[in-house]
Motif scaffolding. Structure first.
Motif: not given
Length: 402
Positions: A166-192
């Motif tokens: 359960e500890s590993m699954t909880l950490k995996f969920n937190e990592l996925m949620v963190s990356l998802y929230l950063k991705s949807i709010h992020a703007e494209t970079t000059p290289f994009h």
């Protein structure tokens, strides 16, 4: 009989017709000569008439030289292009140092600008380094990478470890949620934006991305070009490791939008540690009402490919890679934002680079762009196929495209 003197003999032999025609003699043109009234028409050849339109020219009135006057309607010849020589294999260009050098002493910088603007079929293999400017951390950086933190490590991306307790699954969920929230709010970079400009110019043949943030899907011209590409059935954007925008059921393979509220984290204790598939639950309810036996309910997780896991679209991606490797029209390979630590990505770049340098495509270009120089194992894998190693921030390359 009196003898004739030499002077009188010469005089008697002199013709009565003057050698030089008078100045009043009318000039006869080609049209007059070719007319039926002219007795000279049968005796003249066509090439003689084409050489000079004026058959008789008085000696006393010499021809005037025609002076060419410049006209604004005349198309001037384009200036000759400066020849850009290919650098020696594994040459290095530092983007942070070149502004201090005089323009005439920047051959590698001019070469980089030249190929980015002239190559017509470009393949890009991108890593997490192109998205760090948008606030999305990579995994392997020594200071800012996710693996450098004590809370996360490489085991969180292993399919055999994330559901071990359960500890590993909880950490995996937190990592996925963190990356998802950063991705949807992020703007494209000059290289994009550079990639989007290449797609608008229809010079971007393919982009293989290791990123799961889906920032490429926010580029309008890239997605339009991706949807309207009728030359092949293959997409322009190939996500080698999937994306975090969606979730997939491990039983029915149903794909839905990622919902972070369904996963249990420290900030959302009411969520499920392992979220179930809503499609399977609805099907189970229908079967129970109909009196049919249960088939079970699957679990969902983001549509990313983890370690020790088979890619869902692996066969399609393999076909695309084989197609591009054999394609003779590709003239530039850009490896950017990655240190090629993942073996199959390294093999992809290695095979494509060797394909650009062998056979009929010896004129292809291969450049490696990263904040850090490539490792010795990468140099050994590519041998002499890297034309230029660019050290610096890839975001500055946006200004290189005209």
């Amino acid at each position: 009989m009196p003898s004739l003197s030499s002077d009188s003999s010469k005089t008697s032999l002199t013709p009565s017709v003057p050698l030089t025609p008078p100045t009043t003699l009318k000039k006869r043109t080609t049209r007059d000569v070719l007319s039926n009234e002219s007795p000279l028409a049968p005796k003249l050849l066509l090439h003689d008439l084409l050489k000079n339109d004026k058959l008789l020219t008085p000696a006393s009135s010499p021809q005037k030289k025609k002076i060419k006057q410049s006209s604004p309607l005349i198309k001037r010849k384009k200036p000759r292009r400066t020849t850009i020589h290919r650098p020696i294999a594994n040459s290095v260009l530092s983007l942070e140092c070149y502004p201090l050098i005089k323009p005439k002493e920047q051959p590698h910088n001019n070469y980089l600008r030249h190929i980015l603007n002239t190559c017509e079929n470009i393949v890009v293999v991108a890593g997490a380094g192109i998205s760090t400017h948008a606030g999305i951390p990579d995994f392997r950086s020594k200071q800012t990478g996710l693996y450098s933190k004590e809370k996360f490590n490489k085991s969180l991306m292993d399919i055999n470890m994330i559901y071990s307790n359960e500890s590993m699954t909880l950490k995996f969920n937190e990592l996925m949620v963190s990356l998802y929230l950063k991705s949807i709010h992020a703007e494209t970079t000059p290289f994009h934006q550079l990639l989007d400009k290449l797609a608008k110019q229809k010079r971007l043949k393919r982009i293989y991305t290791q990123n799961i943030d889906s920032l490429e899907t926010k580029l309008p011209h890239l997605m339009e070009y991706n949807d309207n590409n009728n030359s092949t059935n293959y997409p322009i954007l190939v996500q080698l490791h999937g994306n975090i925008s969606n979730t997939r059921c491990n039983k029915c393979n149903n794909i839905q939008k990622f919902d972070p509220h369904r996963l249990k984290t420290t900030e959302n204790p009411k969520g499920d540690l392992i979220a179930s598939c809503l499609e399977c639950e609805e099907l189970e309810y229908v079967r129970s009402v109909a009196g049919l036996r249960s088939k079970g309910v699957g679990s969902i997780r983001p549509t990313i490919t983890l370690y020790n896991e088979v890619h869902q679209d692996g066969d399609t991606i393999a076909n695309i890679i084989n197609y591009d490797t054999k394609l003779k029209s590709i003239d530039l390979l850009i490896i950017v934002g990655t240190m090629l630590s993942i073996p199959h990505v390294k093999k992809l770049c290695q095979n494509m680079a060797h394909s650009l340098k062998n056979g009929r495509r010896k004129k292809g270009h291969v450049i490696f762009i990263s904040n850090e120089p490539p490792t010795q194992s990468v140099l050994n894998a590519f041998k002499d196929t890297l034309d230029l190693i660019v050290i610096g921030d890839c975001q500055t390359l946006y200004n290189y495209i005209d």
